[in-house]
Design a protein around this motif. Structure first.
Motif, short mmCIF file in Angstrom:
data_model
loop_
_atom_site.label_atom_id
_atom_site.label_comp_id
_atom_site.label_asym_id
_atom_site.label_seq_id
_atom_site.Cartn_x
_atom_site.Cartn_y
_atom_site.Cartn_z
N CYS A 187 0.78 -1.23 0.01
CA CYS A 187 -0.24 0.06 -0.10
C CYS A 187 0.73 1.25 0.15
O CYS A 187 1.88 1.30 0.96
CB CYS A 187 -0.71 0.02 1.12
SG CYS A 187 -1.71 1.61 1.31
N CYS B 183 -2.04 6.13 -0.98
CA CYS B 183 -2.37 7.08 -1.64
C CYS B 183 -3.94 7.81 -1.44
O CYS B 183 -4.12 8.99 -1.92
CB CYS B 183 -2.55 6.72 -3.04
SG CYS B 183 -3.69 5.19 -3.41
N CYS C 75 -8.64 4.65 -2.18
CA CYS C 75 -9.41 3.88 -1.92
C CYS C 75 -10.59 4.50 -0.96
O CYS C 75 -11.82 4.39 -1.00
CB CYS C 75 -9.02 2.68 -0.84
SG CYS C 75 -7.88 3.31 0.15
S1 SF4 Z 1 -5.93 2.56 -2.79
FE1 SF4 Z 1 -5.70 2.55 -0.43
S2 SF4 Z 1 -5.16 0.57 0.00
FE2 SF4 Z 1 -4.57 0.94 -2.24
S3 SF4 Z 1 -2.73 1.81 -1.96
FE3 SF4 Z 1 -3.75 3.66 -2.28
S4 SF4 Z 1 -4.26 3.98 0.20
FE4 SF4 Z 1 -3.24 1.99 -0.16
#
Ligand code: SF4
Ligand code: SF4
Ligand code: SF4
Ligand code: SF4
Lengths: 211, 686
Positions: B376, B379, B382
């Protein structure tokens, strides 16, 4: 009296504090009596972590006695049905070091089945069962209440005609749940959910409308 | 378009045109059907047919068990050839065997001999008749997990419902079953909605549909303009965005209300139904047709004729696939449900079940293997996508490290497993799989904890029972001893008491016994308090009514334990009192004026009348609860007798007999207590 008190401010304060101390002390004592906790709370908390199979493999006649023994300083690694998970939980609760299990770990939950046509109705298994999971009267065949049986094995030994089998718990299939993905660096074990349309990935909508 | 909105969401390619071009067709009768007994949420149904029996279409072949369950009906006319464990569609099939009891029916060619229930006019039928019909026709929620419709319709008993929502959003890519249902039967769906709205007391109906289904919207408008009913129906067309068909998300979008965490739509006065469920409910009532078929989408690029079929339940999936022109060489994955929330099947020999809304036969190009999971990168994508306003990243860390309590604190159970977070994750983390695993682990753990708790109570009961038996034995032994001593010549006894050496013994003995008496009295009071507490808890639980019976059973065990404990202490106390009382009246013991003696003498006489009154009350409660248990056992026995099942019948009879014995005993005890209460005080010395 009042005048005397106003004249001796420091005494009055002391008296007032003393009075308060006595009152609260009484209140505390009273509360302690009224809301008295039955039994030893640490024992109860340890008991709550044990699997309650009541099998005696720990060397004590049940989980509660073992919980009491742990408080007295016995090792926390003597419960095979609980396995490593229980040891870890106990170590966490008591602040002790987790140790490897003393004994053989158990694989899957089992329950006792009495082959009813062979049962002679001796009631020996009833006397052995720690949770009264066996039904039956003298000279009549006995049955195990599957929902109550903890799979402790204690009824197998006393049976004079060896008509009790330990079989896998019939609910095993119901206990299925999604497995964990293998973790970073691997492809997910199951090509499911969102990964299925990964090739069509599009960014999330830019402007998100809230409320 | 809508006045409100839900956060997050994604816009995956829709791929709906693949299957929504062809009209809905009826699948030909299958030669053989396999009907699992677990096509719904709740207890599996219980077979009521035997192998070799001929059945007609619509005949009930397995009846519902318990409060939450649904019956199963024969979906073709033919002969029952097997009742056995067969592979069924279930996510666990991908990792191992998923088997369930199935009833297999071999058809009689094209013969389709229906056994219908009498048609009902829902406008004039009573609520009870409608509920009964929904229950007996086996209608379950066709959109989601398969919750029995009759149980859902009874929500009115506990919640006031103002609006019925028809969830026609169908937001997941590929699926067009609801779309085609609405295009083909718009009038029936609306009629079904009116019926269920009346049943749950809703004053209005809201239809939520995504704007990518213009034909269905037009058909609904047409049907609405021609229908003449007083219940206002509002058609709300919402923008297409996944997952607007999530129950909570659609509710938020249509009404602005938020379903509480771990709550139900009924908590905010709403009830959601899928169009297919409404259609099936209407057919069950209006036409007397039980649920034996469903509309299913067959799609994917491995099919030459994708489309929607109205197929009989239990039809083997391969039969459906070949109807849709499967090219086996191109097939790489078979998915049941949508691409976001469905699961893959490793066999096409499985039956069509009530909850199967879509079957995707995907090619390798369409569904390439998932890229490997990476770390992870925090970012936050999600979080932006989550429609439930959760923190998927946090949930991921907690699920991964098995910090279940923290995951629950971050509302893991509010996750609808929509897969939006996993879809946007640049690291290709299969987030939903982590959540599903964590949820499963937590549920399993809770279950085990409950089971352990129950075992502990049973164990405690046994300990208490043995303690009581021991105490009773002891009391009997002492009574015998005393009798033997009393029959000995008195002078000898006096001599022994007067002689200087043993004169301490009675004193210290009486002191000892006084201390013990005090201890026992405290124990008795505590045991009484425990009994009262257990009684209250049991009364509360049985008043709650809806409580799972397991809880009540557990509480009953606890109550029985408390009673045994009380009996044990009482027996010991009585034994001790009978021992000290004669000792005190013995001439020699006048020397023994230990502090305990007067107490032990005065206490019983002082408290006994009070005690007997208390005892009477307690025994009355005991009789009442024994009566309740008796009635319960009686009912269980009746239902067991109706089912003709020897094993359950025997168990039920045993339980019944036990309950009868308990009741008799409780009554006798009450009588005894009442007579002692009415008798003069001199009976107070035990
Ligand atoms: S979308 Fe969520 S789980 Fe995936 S890398 Fe980004 S922060 Fe991490
Ligand atoms: S070994 Fe058996 S009796 Fe001992 S604590 Fe574990 S389950 Fe209980
Ligand atoms: S039935 Fe046998 S295995 Fe099951 S709990 Fe009783 S003694 Fe243990
Ligand atoms: S799967 Fe759960 S956490 Fe992920 S976006 Fe959907 S609701 Fe949120």
């Amino acid at each position: 009296m009042l005048e005397w008190l106003t004249a001796h401010g420091i005494l009055a304060a002391t008296l007032a504090l003393l009075g308060l101390a006595v009152a609260f002390g009484a209140l505390l004592g009273f509360a302690g009596q009224v809301f008295k906790v039955e039994g030893d709370p640490v024992v109860e908390r340890i008991d709550a972590l044990l699997p309650q199979t009541q099998c005696g493999q720990c060397g004590y006649p049940g989980c509660k006695p073992y919980a009491e023994a742990i408080v007295q300083g016995d090792d926390i690694n003597k419960c095979p049905p609980g396995g490593d998970a229980t040891i870890a939980a106990l170590a966490d609760l008591l602040g002790r070091e987790p140790k490897p299990l003393d004994g053989e770990a158990q694989d899957i939950p089992r329950v006792a089945y009495i082959r009813e046509e062979e049962c002679i109705g001796c009631t020996k298994c009833i006397q052995a069962c720690p949770v009264d999971a066996i039904l039956g009267a003298a000279k009549h065949m006995h049955t195990v209440i599957v929902d109550e049986c903890t799979g402790c094995d204690l009824c197998v030994e006393p049976c004079p005609v060896d008509c009790i089998d330990m079989l896998p718990h019939p609910d095993l299939a119901k206990q299925w749940h999604w497995p964990r993905p293998p973790g970073p660096g691997h492809r997910p074990s199951q090509p499911i959910a969102a990964t299925l349309i990964a090739s069509d990935r599009q960014p999330a909508p830019e402007e998100r409308a809230h409320g | 378009m809508a006045d409100f909105d839900f956060p997050g969401g994604i816009m995956p390619p829709e791929r709906k045109t693949l299957s929504n071009q062809a009209p809905l067709v009826k699948a030909p009768l299958p030669a053989r059907v396999m009907l699992p007994l677990t096509q719904h949420v709740g207890q599996p149904a219980e077979p009521v047919v035997s192998v070799g029996q001929t059945v007609r279409t619509g005949e009930i072949i397995a009846c519902a068990q318990g409060m939450i369950s649904a019956p199963v009906h024969a979906s073709i006319t033919g002969t029952v050839t097997a009742i056995e464990e067969r592979a069924v569609p279930h996510p666990s099939a991908a990792v191992g065997e998923a088997k369930a009891l199935c009833i297999v029916i071999e058809g009689n060619g094209q013969d389709d001999d229906w056994q219908r229930m009498p048609p009902l006019d829902w406008r004039s039928a009573s609520d009870e008749a409608l509920l009964e019909r929904l229950q007996s026709s086996g209608v379950v929620g066709l959109g989601g997990a398969g919750f029995p419709a009759a149980v859902k319709a009874q929500v009115r008993q506990r919640h006031a419902i103002d609006t019925l929502i028809v969830n026609a959003a169908e937001c997941e890519p590929y699926i067009t079953a609801d779309d085609l249902t609405l295009r083909t039967y718009p009038g029936d769906v609306i009629e079904g909605a009116r019926m269920l709205a009346r049943l749950c007391g809703a004053e209005r109906i809201l239809i939520g549909i995504e704007d990518n289904k213009p034909e269905a919207v037009a058909a609904l408008r047409q049907a609405l303009s021609t229908s003449n009913d007083t219940t206002p129906v509002e058609l709300k067309v919402v923008a297409t965005r996944y997952p607007s068909g999530g129950e909570s998300q659609l509710i938020q979008k249509l009404t602005g209300r938020e379903v509480p965490s771990r709550g139900l739509p009924a908590d905010v006065g709403l009830l959601c139904h899928n169009p297919g469920t409404l259609l099936a409910s209407l057919r069950a009532v209006r036409d007397g047709e039980p649920m034996i078929s469903r509309i299913v989408t067959l799609t994917g690029e491995a099919l030459t004729r994708p489309g929607n079929l109205e197929a009989r339940l239990g039809t083997p999936l391969h039969a459906l696939l070949s109807l849709a022109g499967l090219r086996p060489a191109r097939l790489s994955q078979l998915i049941l449900g949508g691409p976001m929330m469905g699961f893959t099947l490793d066999s096409d020999a499985l039956p069509l079940v009530k909850t199967a809304n879509c079957l995707i036969a995907g090619t390798a190009d369409e569904f390439p293997p998932a890229p490997p999971e990476q770390a992870c990168i925090r970012c936050g994508a999600c979080e932006t996508a989550c429609p439930a306003s959760l923190l998927p990243q946090q949930l991921y860390w907690f699920s991964k490290s098995r910090e279940h309590d923290k995951a629950e604190l971050f509302n893991l159970f509010d996750c609808i497993e929509c897969g939006a977070c996993a879809y946007v994750c640049p690291s290709h983390i299969p987030l939903v799989q982590y959540y599903r695993a964590a949820k499963g682990e937590i549920r399993l753990h809770e279950r085990e904890a409950r089971k352990a708790e129950h075992a502990r109570h049973r164990f405690e009961f046994r300990q208490a029972r043995m303690a009581r038996e021991e105490a009773e034995k002891e009391a009997r032994r002492k009574a015998r001893l005393q009798q033997a001593r009393a029959s000995r010549p008195a002078p000898e006894q006096r001599k022994a008491a007067v002689s200087p050496t043993p004169s301490d013994t009675p004193q210290s003995d009486s002191q000892d016994s006084a201390a013990e008496l005090k201890k026992l009295k405290i124990a008795q009071a505590a045991a009484k308090a425990a009994v009262r507490k257990a009684e209250r808890a049991l009364a509360r639980a049985s008043e709650g009514g809806q409580d799972p019976s397991a809880d009540v059973n557990d509480l009953e065990t606890q109550l029985a334990t408390a009673r045994e404990n009380l009996k044990a202490t009482e027996t010991r106390l009585a034994a001790l009192q009978s021992r000290t009382a004669p000792a005190a009246t013995q001439p020699a013991s006048t020397t023994a004026t230990g502090p305990g003696v007067p107490a032990s003498q005065s206490m019983p006489t002082g408290t006994t009348t009070e005690d007997t009154a208390k005892q009477v009350r307690q025994r009355k409660i005991a009789v009442a609860s024994a009566q309740a248990a008796y009635r319960k056992a009686e009912k269980a026995l009746e239902s067991a007798a109706a089912q003709n099942d020897d094993a359950t019948l025997a168990a039920a009879r045993q339980k019944f007999e036990r309950a009868q014995g308990n009741l008799d005993r409780a009554r006798k005890a009450l009588e005894e207590a009442e007579t002692t209460a009415h008798e003069p005080k001199d009976t107070s010395t035990p």
